[in-house]
Design a protein around this motif. Sequence first.
Motif, short mmCIF file in Angstrom:
data_model
loop_
_atom_site.label_atom_id
_atom_site.label_comp_id
_atom_site.label_asym_id
_atom_site.label_seq_id
_atom_site.Cartn_x
_atom_site.Cartn_y
_atom_site.Cartn_z
N CYS A 56 0.84 -1.19 0.00
CA CYS A 56 0.00 0.00 0.00
C CYS A 56 0.88 1.24 0.00
O CYS A 56 0.54 2.26 -0.59
CB CYS A 56 -0.92 -0.02 1.22
N THR A 81 -2.74 7.72 12.06
CA THR A 81 -2.69 6.77 10.95
C THR A 81 -1.33 6.12 10.92
O THR A 81 -0.43 6.48 11.70
CB THR A 81 -3.00 7.46 9.60
N LEU A 156 -6.97 -0.80 5.09
CA LEU A 156 -7.74 -1.68 5.98
C LEU A 156 -9.17 -1.87 5.49
O LEU A 156 -9.98 -2.45 6.21
CB LEU A 156 -7.78 -1.05 7.38
N SER A 177 -3.89 -2.53 0.93
CA SER A 177 -2.74 -3.36 1.35
C SER A 177 -3.14 -4.83 1.40
O SER A 177 -4.23 -5.17 1.87
CB SER A 177 -2.26 -2.93 2.73
N GLU A 188 3.76 -9.42 1.10
CA GLU A 188 3.73 -7.97 0.94
C GLU A 188 2.99 -7.72 -0.36
O GLU A 188 3.34 -8.30 -1.40
CB GLU A 188 5.15 -7.40 0.82
N GLY A 189 2.00 -6.87 -0.33
CA GLY A 189 1.27 -6.59 -1.57
C GLY A 189 0.36 -5.41 -1.38
O GLY A 189 0.05 -5.01 -0.24
N TYR A 321 -0.39 3.24 16.33
CA TYR A 321 -0.43 4.58 15.76
C TYR A 321 -0.05 5.63 16.80
O TYR A 321 -0.87 6.06 17.62
CB TYR A 321 -1.79 4.94 15.16
C1 LIG Z 1 -1.04 -1.46 6.67
C2 LIG Z 1 -1.30 -0.05 6.39
C3 LIG Z 1 -0.53 0.68 5.47
C4 LIG Z 1 0.69 0.13 4.81
O1 LIG Z 1 0.46 -1.00 4.03
P1 LIG Z 1 1.72 -1.75 3.38
O2 LIG Z 1 1.07 -2.67 2.38
O3 LIG Z 1 2.40 -2.49 4.48
O4 LIG Z 1 2.58 -0.74 2.74
C5 LIG Z 1 -0.89 1.99 5.20
N1 LIG Z 1 -1.93 2.57 5.79
C6 LIG Z 1 -2.69 1.91 6.71
C7 LIG Z 1 -3.86 2.61 7.33
C8 LIG Z 1 -2.39 0.60 7.04
O5 LIG Z 1 -3.13 -0.05 7.96
#
Ligand SMILES: *Cc1c(COP(=O)(O)O)cnc(C)c1O
Length: 375
Positions: A56, A81, A156, A177, A188-189, A321
Motif C-alpha cells: 500500500c 494513521t 484496511l 494493502s 507484501e502486496g 499509531y
Molecule cells: C497497513 C497499512 C498501510 C501500509 O500498508 P503496506 O502494504 O504495508 O505498505 C498503510 N496505511 C494503513 C492505514 C495501514 O493499515
Amino acid sequence: MKIPFNKPHFTNNEIKHIIQAAMTGQISGNGHFTRKCHRFLEKKYGFGKAFLTSSCTDALEMAAVLLDLKPGDEVICPSYTFVSTAASFVLHGAAIRFADSRPEHPNVDASKIEGLITPRTRAIIAMHYGGMACDMDRITDIASRHNLIVIEDAALAIDAYYKRRALGSIGHLAGFSYHETKNLITGEGGMLAVNDSALEERAEIIWEKGTNRAAFKRGDVRKYEWVDVGSSYLPSEITAAGLYAQLGSLEDIQKRRVQIWHHYYAQLRSLDEKGLIHLPVIPEHATINGSMFFFTVDNRKQRDELLSYLNKQGIQAVFHYLPLHISPFYKKRHDGRELPNAVRFSETIVRLPFYYDLTLSDVEHVAGKVREFFL
Ligand SMILES: *Cc1c(COP(=O)(O)O)cnc(C)c1O
C-alpha cells in the motif's frame, strides 16, 4: 493458552496458482494473474482501474507521483494513521498539514479539514480506520469546491462500504494493502485504484518505470520508450498468483472475519454498558469488514495495565499509531497545532488478536480475560 495477535490465513490454492504462474514461464509482473486480479477487483468493487503494487505504501507513492507535487505543495492527512499515509507524500516533496480525529472515532474529523486548506493544498487523504468509512460525501464536497484530489488510504478497507459504495471507489485514487496483517494477504502486496479516468494513462506509465511498456504489450504502440517519471511499482506474478487464491475465498474470509468481529462486540458489550470500556461507535454510513477489533479505555495508564495483564495471560493484545504530528521526524516540521483526539486515541486504544483462524471460543477466552481485568 497462547493467542498471537495475527496469524496469516492461506486458502490452499496459493501453491497451486504460484506453480501455475511458474509453469507459464512468466513470473515478472503484469501477467496472467495480475490481470485476473485487476479484472476481479474492478468488477466486484467498481474501481475505475486497479494496479497491483508491492505494498500500500507503493500505491500511495504512485498517488504522490500522480499529484506532480511542486515545492511547497501541501497535502492534508490525518495524524492518527500509519506512517506510510504521510511518508509516501513527504518522499515526493509534499508538506503535510495534519488533521485531527473525530471526538468519538479515530477517523479524520471532516469538519476540521476546510480550515487547513491553503492556496498550496493539493490533496486530502482519508484513511478508513478499522475499515470503517470516513465521511466521504463531506470530504468529496470540500475537495470539489477547492479543486483538490481525494486519496483514500483504504489499506484496511477491502470489502467495506460507504452508503453502498465500496471504499476505494470513491476518491480519485485509493491505496489498498495485502500485507499479512490485512484481510486479504499475499506476503507484501498492495493496489492502487484509479477512479478518475484522466489519471489512468499516467498511472500505468508510472507503474511501469516511466515507460509505455503496458501499452506496448497490449499492441497499442510499436515500441516502448521512456515517456514520464515512474518507478518499479508492480509486483511479480508470484505475488499476484497468491492474491488471486485469496480472492477466490473472499466471501468465506469476509464472512468469518465479520463473525469474529460481532462475537467480540457481543462478548464485551456488558463492559461497555458499565462504562468500563468504549466499544467502537460505528458511523451510520459505514459497514463492518472485520479488519480488526479495537476499543478504548479511559486513560493511558489503564490501557497499559490492561495490555500487560493480557500479555501475561498469553494474549498478544497491542496498541498502535503514535500521532504523526508529534513524531520524531515530523514534529519540527509541524505547525504546532494540538490535535487532542489523535493523541487520546493513541493513548487509549486496545486492539485484540484478530485473524481468520481465531475460533469463537478463543474470542470468548480473550473477552473473558478483558472482563476479568475490570472485575
Ligand atoms: C497497513 C497499512 C498501510 C501500509 O500498508 P503496506 O502494504 O504495508 O505498505 C498503510 N496505511 C494503513 C492505514 C495501514 O493499515
